[in-house]
Design a protein around this motif. Structure first.
Motif, PDB file in Angstrom:
ATOM      1  N   GLU A  46     -32.338 -22.170 -26.382  1.00 15.36           N
ATOM      2  CA  GLU A  46     -31.223 -22.120 -25.433  1.00 15.36           C
ATOM      3  C   GLU A  46     -29.879 -22.168 -26.171  1.00 15.36           C
ATOM      4  N   SER A  47     -29.787 -23.004 -27.192  1.00 16.10           N
ATOM      5  CA  SER A  47     -28.567 -23.120 -27.989  1.00 16.10           C
ATOM      6  C   SER A  47     -28.284 -21.830 -28.758  1.00 16.10           C
ATOM      7  N   ALA A  48     -29.318 -21.248 -29.368  1.00 19.08           N
ATOM      8  CA  ALA A  48     -29.152 -19.992 -30.106  1.00 19.08           C
ATOM      9  C   ALA A  48     -28.726 -18.867 -29.160  1.00 19.08           C
ATOM     10  N   PHE A  49     -29.331 -18.813 -27.980  1.00 20.46           N
ATOM     11  CA  PHE A  49     -28.966 -17.807 -26.984  1.00 20.46           C
ATOM     12  C   PHE A  49     -27.487 -17.948 -26.612  1.00 20.46           C
ATOM     13  N   ALA A  50     -27.061 -19.168 -26.271  1.00 20.75           N
ATOM     14  CA  ALA A  50     -25.669 -19.398 -25.868  1.00 20.75           C
ATOM     15  C   ALA A  50     -24.704 -19.041 -26.997  1.00 20.75           C
ATOM     16  N   PHE A  51     -25.092 -19.352 -28.233  1.00 21.98           N
ATOM     17  CA  PHE A  51     -24.240 -19.026 -29.366  1.00 21.98           C
ATOM     18  C   PHE A  51     -24.038 -17.513 -29.481  1.00 21.98           C
ATOM     19  N   VAL A  52     -25.119 -16.749 -29.453  1.00 26.70           N
ATOM     20  CA  VAL A  52     -25.005 -15.294 -29.594  1.00 26.70           C
ATOM     21  C   VAL A  52     -24.271 -14.706 -28.392  1.00 26.70           C
ATOM     22  N   ARG A  53     -24.574 -15.182 -27.211  1.00 23.21           N
ATOM     23  CA  ARG A  53     -23.914 -14.666 -25.997  1.00 23.21           C
ATOM     24  C   ARG A  53     -22.411 -14.938 -26.027  1.00 23.21           C
ATOM     25  N   ASP A  54     -22.031 -16.171 -26.414  1.00 18.75           N
ATOM     26  CA  ASP A  54     -20.640 -16.601 -26.262  1.00 18.75           C
ATOM     27  C   ASP A  54     -19.782 -16.474 -27.514  1.00 18.75           C
ATOM     28  N   ALA A  55     -20.363 -16.629 -28.696  1.00 20.11           N
ATOM     29  CA  ALA A  55     -19.561 -16.642 -29.929  1.00 20.11           C
ATOM     30  C   ALA A  55     -19.496 -15.278 -30.613  1.00 20.11           C
ATOM     31  N   ILE A  56     -20.328 -14.350 -30.179  1.00 18.28           N
ATOM     32  CA  ILE A  56     -20.322 -13.009 -30.768  1.00 18.28           C
ATOM     33  C   ILE A  56     -19.972 -12.021 -29.662  1.00 18.28           C
ATOM     34  N   PRO A  57     -18.718 -11.598 -29.622  1.00 13.14           N
ATOM     35  CA  PRO A  57     -18.326 -10.667 -28.562  1.00 13.14           C
ATOM     36  C   PRO A  57     -19.021  -9.322 -28.703  1.00 13.14           C
ATOM     37  N   LEU A  75     -23.912 -11.900 -37.429  1.00 12.92           N
ATOM     38  CA  LEU A  75     -23.511 -13.310 -37.467  1.00 12.92           C
ATOM     39  C   LEU A  75     -22.285 -13.520 -38.351  1.00 12.92           C
ATOM     40  N   ALA A  76     -22.213 -12.839 -39.469  1.00 13.14           N
ATOM     41  CA  ALA A  76     -21.086 -13.016 -40.390  1.00 13.14           C
ATOM     42  C   ALA A  76     -19.794 -12.408 -39.842  1.00 13.14           C
ATOM     43  N   LEU A  77     -19.907 -11.228 -39.231  1.00 12.57           N
ATOM     44  CA  LEU A  77     -18.716 -10.516 -38.763  1.00 12.57           C
ATOM     45  C   LEU A  77     -18.373 -10.817 -37.310  1.00 12.57           C
ATOM     46  N   ARG A  78     -19.284 -11.489 -36.618  1.00 15.01           N
ATOM     47  CA  ARG A  78     -19.090 -11.905 -35.230  1.00 15.01           C
ATOM     48  C   ARG A  78     -18.748 -10.740 -34.293  1.00 15.01           C
TER      49      ARG A  78
END
Length: 192
Positions: A46-57, A75-78
Protein backbone atom coordinates in the motif's frame (compact mmCIF):
# COMPACT_ATOMS: atom_id res chain seq x y z
CA UNK A 1 -12.39 -10.18 -13.39
CA UNK A 2 -10.47 -13.43 -13.49
CA UNK A 3 -6.83 -12.87 -14.34
CA UNK A 4 -4.64 -15.42 -16.08
CA UNK A 5 -0.91 -15.84 -15.74
CA UNK A 6 1.00 -15.87 -18.99
CA UNK A 7 3.84 -17.80 -17.32
CA UNK A 8 3.09 -20.78 -15.06
CA UNK A 9 5.87 -20.12 -12.52
CA UNK A 10 5.31 -17.50 -9.83
CA UNK A 11 9.07 -16.86 -9.83
CA UNK A 12 8.64 -15.03 -13.15
CA UNK A 13 6.66 -12.37 -11.27
CA UNK A 14 9.52 -11.86 -8.82
CA UNK A 15 12.33 -11.67 -11.39
CA UNK A 16 14.54 -8.67 -12.07
CA UNK A 17 15.43 -7.63 -15.59
CA UNK A 18 16.32 -4.66 -17.77
CA UNK A 19 12.95 -2.97 -17.22
CA UNK A 20 11.92 -4.11 -13.76
CA UNK A 21 15.41 -3.68 -12.38
CA UNK A 22 14.64 -4.14 -8.70
CA UNK A 23 18.25 -4.96 -7.87
CA UNK A 24 19.34 -1.45 -8.91
CA UNK A 25 20.58 0.72 -5.98
CA UNK A 26 17.96 3.42 -6.61
CA UNK A 27 15.13 0.87 -6.40
CA UNK A 28 16.66 -0.77 -3.31
CA UNK A 29 17.06 2.60 -1.56
CA UNK A 30 13.45 3.63 -2.20
CA UNK A 31 12.18 0.18 -1.17
CA UNK A 32 14.21 0.32 2.04
CA UNK A 33 12.90 3.78 2.88
CA UNK A 34 9.29 2.72 2.22
CA UNK A 35 9.68 -0.51 4.19
CA UNK A 36 10.65 1.40 7.36
CA UNK A 37 7.53 1.64 9.45
CA UNK A 38 5.56 -0.99 7.52
CA UNK A 39 4.26 -3.90 9.53
CA UNK A 40 3.99 -6.42 6.71
CA UNK A 41 3.50 -7.11 3.03
CA UNK A 42 0.09 -5.42 2.81
CA UNK A 43 1.18 -2.15 4.42
CA UNK A 44 4.38 -2.13 2.37
CA UNK A 45 2.46 -2.75 -0.89
CA UNK A 46 0.00 0.00 0.00
CA UNK A 47 2.87 2.38 0.84
CA UNK A 48 4.73 1.59 -2.40
CA UNK A 49 1.52 2.10 -4.40
CA UNK A 50 0.84 5.49 -2.76
CA UNK A 51 4.43 6.55 -3.34
CA UNK A 52 4.37 5.78 -7.08
CA UNK A 53 0.87 7.23 -7.50
CA UNK A 54 1.57 10.45 -5.60
CA UNK A 55 5.33 11.16 -5.78
CA UNK A 56 5.87 10.32 -9.45
CA UNK A 57 3.75 12.54 -11.67
CA UNK A 58 2.41 11.17 -14.93
CA UNK A 59 4.54 12.69 -17.68
CA UNK A 60 1.55 13.91 -19.69
CA UNK A 61 0.28 15.79 -16.62
CA UNK A 62 3.50 17.74 -16.13
CA UNK A 63 4.18 18.86 -19.68
CA UNK A 64 7.66 17.35 -19.60
CA UNK A 65 9.25 15.74 -22.63
CA UNK A 66 11.39 12.99 -21.07
CA UNK A 67 10.42 9.35 -21.69
CA UNK A 68 11.29 6.85 -18.96
CA UNK A 69 10.73 3.10 -19.08
CA UNK A 70 13.24 1.44 -16.72
CA UNK A 71 11.99 1.32 -13.12
CA UNK A 72 15.18 2.80 -11.66
CA UNK A 73 14.98 5.76 -14.08
CA UNK A 74 11.33 6.38 -13.23
CA UNK A 75 12.22 6.47 -9.52
CA UNK A 76 15.35 8.59 -9.99
CA UNK A 77 13.83 11.12 -12.41
CA UNK A 78 10.36 11.10 -10.81
CA UNK A 79 8.42 10.97 -14.06
CA UNK A 80 6.73 8.39 -16.27
CA UNK A 81 3.59 7.52 -18.16
CA UNK A 82 1.28 4.74 -16.95
CA UNK A 83 3.52 1.93 -18.23
CA UNK A 84 6.63 3.40 -16.62
CA UNK A 85 4.83 3.97 -13.32
CA UNK A 86 3.65 0.34 -13.44
CA UNK A 87 7.26 -0.77 -14.01
CA UNK A 88 8.40 1.28 -11.00
CA UNK A 89 5.69 -0.15 -8.74
CA UNK A 90 6.42 -3.69 -9.93
CA UNK A 91 10.12 -3.19 -9.11
CA UNK A 92 9.40 -1.83 -5.63
CA UNK A 93 7.06 -4.73 -4.86
CA UNK A 94 9.29 -7.42 -6.33
CA UNK A 95 12.23 -5.96 -4.37
CA UNK A 96 10.35 -6.99 -1.23
CA UNK A 97 9.34 -10.44 -2.49
CA UNK A 98 5.78 -9.56 -3.54
CA UNK A 99 4.83 -11.20 -6.86
CA UNK A 100 3.77 -8.47 -9.27
CA UNK A 101 2.54 -8.75 -12.85
CA UNK A 102 1.96 -6.17 -15.54
CA UNK A 103 -1.49 -5.98 -17.11
CA UNK A 104 -3.30 -3.74 -19.55
CA UNK A 105 -6.59 -2.13 -20.41
CA UNK A 106 -7.47 -1.12 -23.96
CA UNK A 107 -8.99 2.27 -24.58
CA UNK A 108 -7.98 4.40 -27.60
CA UNK A 109 -4.49 3.28 -26.57
CA UNK A 110 -3.29 0.67 -24.10
CA UNK A 111 -3.21 1.63 -20.44
CA UNK A 112 -0.76 -0.07 -18.07
CA UNK A 113 -1.42 -1.32 -14.53
CA UNK A 114 -0.07 -3.98 -12.20
CA UNK A 115 -1.56 -7.00 -10.48
CA UNK A 116 -0.29 -7.89 -7.02
CA UNK A 117 -0.37 -11.26 -5.30
CA UNK A 118 0.28 -10.82 -1.60
CA UNK A 119 2.18 -13.60 0.21
CA UNK A 120 -0.05 -16.39 1.49
CA UNK A 121 -2.76 -15.79 -1.12
CA UNK A 122 -3.49 -17.16 -4.57
CA UNK A 123 -5.46 -14.17 -5.80
CA UNK A 124 -4.16 -11.37 -8.01
CA UNK A 125 -5.39 -7.83 -7.35
CA UNK A 126 -5.08 -5.13 -10.02
CA UNK A 127 -3.79 -1.70 -8.99
CA UNK A 128 -3.46 1.46 -11.08
CA UNK A 129 -0.48 3.60 -10.01
CA UNK A 130 -1.23 6.16 -12.74
CA UNK A 131 -3.28 8.03 -10.18
CA UNK A 132 -6.39 8.93 -12.10
CA UNK A 133 -7.53 12.33 -13.24
CA UNK A 134 -9.79 14.97 -11.69
CA UNK A 135 -12.93 13.18 -10.56
CA UNK A 136 -11.34 9.73 -10.90
CA UNK A 137 -9.25 8.33 -8.10
CA UNK A 138 -7.14 5.20 -7.71
CA UNK A 139 -6.62 3.48 -4.38
CA UNK A 140 -4.78 0.37 -3.26
CA UNK A 141 -7.24 -2.40 -2.49
CA UNK A 142 -7.40 -6.16 -2.22
CA UNK A 143 -11.13 -6.03 -1.42
CA UNK A 144 -12.46 -5.08 -4.81
CA UNK A 145 -10.78 -3.04 -7.48
CA UNK A 146 -10.42 0.72 -7.00
CA UNK A 147 -9.37 1.56 -10.55
CA UNK A 148 -10.01 5.04 -11.99
CA UNK A 149 -10.70 3.87 -15.55
CA UNK A 150 -13.28 1.31 -16.63
CA UNK A 151 -13.50 0.07 -20.22
CA UNK A 152 -16.76 0.38 -22.10
CA UNK A 153 -17.24 -2.83 -24.13
CA UNK A 154 -19.66 -1.00 -26.45
CA UNK A 155 -16.74 1.21 -27.51
CA UNK A 156 -14.43 -1.73 -28.19
CA UNK A 157 -12.60 -1.08 -24.91
CA UNK A 158 -11.53 -3.98 -22.72
CA UNK A 159 -9.76 -5.27 -19.65
CA UNK A 160 -7.17 -7.81 -20.72
CA UNK A 161 -7.14 -10.77 -18.30
CA UNK A 162 -3.53 -11.70 -19.15
CA UNK A 163 -0.79 -11.17 -16.57
CA UNK A 164 2.65 -10.48 -17.97
CA UNK A 165 5.94 -11.02 -16.15
CA UNK A 166 7.65 -8.54 -18.50
CA UNK A 167 6.23 -5.56 -20.41
CA UNK A 168 4.28 -6.41 -23.53
CA UNK A 169 6.65 -6.11 -26.53
CA UNK A 170 4.50 -3.39 -28.17
CA UNK A 171 4.65 -1.31 -24.98
CA UNK A 172 8.40 -1.72 -24.55
CA UNK A 173 9.05 -0.95 -28.22
CA UNK A 174 7.01 2.26 -28.04
CA UNK A 175 8.83 3.41 -24.91
CA UNK A 176 12.35 2.56 -25.99
CA UNK A 177 12.03 3.99 -29.50
CA UNK A 178 10.53 7.32 -28.40
CA UNK A 179 13.06 10.16 -28.31
CA UNK A 180 10.63 12.43 -26.48
CA UNK A 181 7.11 12.51 -25.07
CA UNK A 182 5.44 14.19 -28.08
CA UNK A 183 6.78 11.39 -30.30
CA UNK A 184 5.62 8.75 -27.81
CA UNK A 185 2.13 10.25 -27.70
CA UNK A 186 1.84 9.61 -31.45
CA UNK A 187 3.15 6.04 -31.26
CA UNK A 188 1.42 4.58 -28.20
CA UNK A 189 0.30 0.99 -28.80
CA UNK A 190 -3.38 0.39 -29.45
CA UNK A 191 -3.46 -3.44 -29.47
CA UNK A 192 -2.00 -6.29 -27.46
Amino acid sequence: MELSQQEPEISAYLAAGDVIDHEHPVVREVASRLRAGCSGAYTYAESAFAFVRDAIPHSFDTGGTRVTWRASDVLALRTGICYAKAHALAALLRAEGIPTALCYQKFEVLHGLVAVRLPGTSTWHRQDPRGGEPGRSAAFSVRGERLPFHPNPKSNELDSPVLYAEPHPAVLSALTSAHDLPYLSRTLPTEL
